[in-house]
Design an enzyme around this catalytic site. Structure first.
Site, short mmCIF file in Angstrom:
data_model
loop_
_atom_site.label_atom_id
_atom_site.label_comp_id
_atom_site.label_asym_id
_atom_site.label_seq_id
_atom_site.Cartn_x
_atom_site.Cartn_y
_atom_site.Cartn_z
CB SER B 149 -0.92 -0.06 1.23
OG SER B 149 -1.88 0.94 1.22
NE ARG B 219 -8.56 1.32 12.03
CZ ARG B 219 -7.50 0.85 11.42
NH1 ARG B 219 -7.00 1.46 10.37
NH2 ARG B 219 -6.92 -0.26 11.85
CG ASP B 314 -6.52 -3.78 -3.04
OD1 ASP B 314 -7.29 -2.84 -2.78
OD2 ASP B 314 -5.30 -3.73 -2.80
CG HIS B 347 -5.69 -2.20 0.49
ND1 HIS B 347 -4.78 -2.25 -0.54
CD2 HIS B 347 -5.17 -1.34 1.41
CE1 HIS B 347 -3.75 -1.45 -0.27
NE2 HIS B 347 -3.97 -0.89 0.90
CG ASP B 348 -7.44 -5.46 5.78
OD1 ASP B 348 -6.73 -4.44 5.73
OD2 ASP B 348 -8.27 -5.66 6.67
#
Lengths: 375, 375
Positions: B149, B219, B314, B347-348
Site C-alpha cells: 500500500s 477509521r 482489492d 486491500h487487507d
C-alpha cells in the site's frame, strides 16, 4: 418531447393510524403528492413512482420554486413514461422532509416536533401508506409501480404485499436487500450525524441548530458510493483546483472541492432525522428474511410482470443483485425482463438520460400502454 | 518457522535538518526503528520494510507490551523474509505517532507540541529520512525495499530517488498514485477529523481532549475500503447481533458492532494530526506528475529489479494500478515480475498469510539471497 411546465403539489390527510412494522403506529399524518397526466375512464393507466433517499413527490415538471423534478428526463409528454398516456403519481414518503409528515412536524402526543421520537419506518410501511393514497384516488389496480434504488425496493414490496393491485413492476438499480458493505456505509453516515454535538439526540430543532458537520460527512460518503471509480476519474481525476499543491489540508484536488460543495449544500436542506430513518429503511428491507432467506420462495405467489434494470459500474446495487431477483422470478416461471446497461456512471446512472436505458423503459411502457385506450 | 521473540526498538537522532518537498525543513528529529537478523560481512543483505498508514517500525517479533509486529507472518526465522539470512530494518516514519518525531512532539521553535504546525510530509521526504538512517547503519546498498500500500509507494520512490542504493523493489497492493475515488475517501476522513469540535485546529493536546468522533468515523471509512464486499458478506453478511431488529439506531447488525469497535479502539491510540498527514502523503504521491503523467518516462532510468503483487478483490489499490506499473517497466525493458493473487480479502490481503502470496515472496527472497553468502 415536452415539459409538464409548472406543477403543483397536493396534500392528503389520513386520520386512521398507520400500523408500522415496528409495532408502533403513525397516529395522524398527511402525504404530499403530485400527479401528471389524466386518469382514463377505466382507471387503468395509473403509474406510481417511488422515490429513493434524497428525493420527493416532485418527480417531473417545474415546481413553484423553479426546481425541475428529479426524474423529469423520464416522465412527461412524449417521454418514456408518457404523461399523454399515463396518469403518473409521485408521493413523498412519511418520515421524509419534503412535505409529508416527518420528524420535523409536531408529534400529536406532545405538540412538539417528533425529532428522534419519529417512529422507525420501513419500506413495507411506505408501501402501505402509498396504497391508501392510491385507493383514495380511486385506483383499484396500478398499471405499474416504478422506482430506482430504494424506490425499486418499494416497487418490489408492492408486488409482494398487494399482488392484485399492481400489473407491472419496474425496479431499476435495486436489490433484494443491502449487503454488509452497504449497511456499513449507512452506519458510518448515521454515526457522523448522531455523534455531531449539534444533533442533540435528534431534538436539535429545539436548540435552534442543525447537525451540519454530520450531515455533510454523510452526504460526502453517499456521493462517493453513488459514483463509479471510472466516472470520478474522468470527471475529476487528480486535477488540482489551483494548479499547485498547497502542502496543507484545505482543497487541493477538484474532487475535494466538489465533495465539500455537495456536502454543504445538502446540510442546508436535508433533515438529519430523515437521513437516519431512510438509511435504516434501506438496511431493514429484506423480504426473503421471513422465508429463511429463500428468494425464490419469497416471490412464489406474485402476479406482476417485472422489468429489472442494472448498470455495469454500479457497485452499490450491482448487476449481481438484480440477477438474484431475475433468478428467483425465473425459478417461479414468472414474467421478467432484465436489462444490464453498460454505463460508466455507477449507481447515479438510474437518474441519467442514457439512450439504451431509456429505450428499454420506453419499450416497456409502450407495451403496458397497448393494453388500454388513451385517456 | 520460529518467532523473533522479544524485540526492542532503537532510536537515532538527526541534528541536520531534513529538507522537505514543501520547502519547509524538519529541524531536529529522531527516528525509532527495529532491526532483526544480522548484517553480513559484505553489508549486502539488508532489507528495509516500509510501513503504511496504521503501522510502525514494529514489523516482527513481540514488543515489550506483548504486541506482535504487523508483518510478523512474513518476517522471522525461516519465514519468507528470513531473518536467518537477511538483516531486516523497520523504521517509523517522521510524522507518525509511534515514536519517531511527530505532531505530538515539541516543536523546537516554540517548545510546545507541533500539533497542526507539523509540516506536511511526503513519500519522498520519508524515503530521504530512511536513506539517512540506512547510511548511518553503514549500508551503502539495500538488498531490497519492500512495502504494501503506502509502504509500496515508498519502495517505488526508493528506486526512483536512489537508483544505485537498492537492488530489489517489492511493491505489494500499491499504485503509481491515488485515484479520485481514493482521494475522496481520504478527504471525507480528514473532514470528519477537522470538523470535530475537539480537534481545535490541530492543537487539541493543549485542551486535554482528543477528536475521538472524527477519528472514529475516519477509521470506520478506512475499514470498509480495506475489505472487499465479498469478505464482508462472508464475515458479517446481514447477521443480527441480538437476533431481532431493534427499530432504532443502535447496533442491529454485526457489521455495525464491528465497525464501532474498530473505530473506538483506533481513536484511543492514533494521533489525529498523523492521520491527516499520512492521508495527505498518500494523496500527493504521484512520481509521474513531473514527467507529464508519463509513467514509462518516469521509470526510464531505474536500476532495481521489481516484484509487484496485487489482489483480485482489492478495490482500493486494484490490480489495474499494478499493471500500469508493470507496463511502464516492461516498456523500458526493466526486470519486473508480477503476481495477481486471487484472494477474497480486499486491500487487507497484503497483511494476511495467503499461501500463494507468501509463496511468491519466498521465491523472490530466496533468489535475492542466492546472490550473497549467509551472514
Amino acid at each position: 418531447m415536452g415539459s409538464l411546465g409548472l406543477v403543483t403539489p397536493q396534500s392528503m390527510h389520513f386520520s386512521e393510524p398507520l400500523p408500522l412494522r415496528s409495532g408502533a403506529r403513525l397516529a395522524d399524518y398527511q402525504l404530499t403528492y403530485e400527479t401528471y397526466g389524466a386518469l382514463n375512464a377505466e382507471r387503468s393507466n395509473a403509474v406510481l413512482v417511488c422515490h429513493a433517499l434524497n428525493a420527493s413527490h416532485h418527480v417531473a415538471g417545474i415546481d413553484v420554486a423553479g426546481r425541475q423534478g428529479w426524474w423529469d428526463n423520464l416522465v412527461g409528454p412524449g417521454k418514456p413514461l408518457d404523461t399523454d398516456r399515463f396518469f403518473v403519481i409521485g408521493v413523498n414518503n412519511p418520515g421524509s422532509c419534503f412535505g409529508s409528515t416527518g420528524p420535523m412536524h409536531p408529534n400529536p402526543a406532545t405538540g412538539r416536533p417528533y425529532g428522534a421520537d419519529f417512529p422507525v419506518i420501513t419500506v413495507e410501511d411506505w408501501v402501505d401508506a402509498q396504497s391508501r393514497l392510491v385507493e383514495r384516488l380511486g385506483i383499484a389496480q396500478l398499471a405499474a409501480v416504478i422506482g430506482g434504488s430504494l424506490g425499486g425496493m418499494q416497487a418490489l414490496a408492492w408486488t409482494l404485499r398487494y399482488p392484485d393491485r399492481v400489473r407491472h413492476c419496474i425496479g431499476v438499480a435495486t436489490a433484494p436487500n443491502l449487503s454488509a458493505e452497504n449497511i456499513a456505509f449507512n452506519e458510518i453516515a448515521r454515526r457522523a450525524i448522531i455523534t455531531d454535538p449539534d444533533f442533540h439526540g435528534g431534538h436539535f430543532y429545539a436548540h435552534g441548530v442543525l447537525p451540519r458537520r454530520g450531515l455533510t460527512i454523510a452526504r460526502m460518503i453517499g456521493h462517493v458510493t453513488y459514483l463509479s471509480d471510472d466516472v470520478m476519474g474522468t470527471k475529476f481525476g487528480r486535477r488540482l483546483r489551483s494548479g499547485a499543491l498547497s502542502f496543507g489540508y484545505d482543497v487541493d484536488f477538484e474532487i475535494e472541492s466538489y465533495l465539500r460543495h455537495q456536502g454543504d449544500k445538502f446540510s442546508d436542506y436535508f433533515d438529519a432525522n430523515t437521513y437516519l430513518l431512510i438509511t435504516r429503511a434501506l438496511d431493514y428491507f429484506d423480504p426473503a428474511a421471513e422465508h429463511g432467506g429463500d428468494l425464490a420462495r419469497t416471490f412464489a405467489a406474485v402476479k406482476a410482470r417485472y422489468l429489472l434494470v442494472s448498470f455495469t459500474t454500479d457497485w452499490r446495487f450491482s448487476p449481481a443483485r438484480s440477477r438474484e431477483l431475475v433468478k428467483a422470478l425465473v425459478t417461479n416461471r414468472h414474467h421478467v425482463s432484465y436489462a444490464e446497461i453498460d454505463a460508466p456512471h455507477g449507481h447515479d446512472a438510474f437518474l441519467l438520460d442514457d439512450a439504451r436505458y431509456h429505450g428499454v423503459l420506453r419499450t416497456c411502457f409502450d407495451r403496458i400502454a397497448s393494453a388500454f385506450a388513451s385517456p
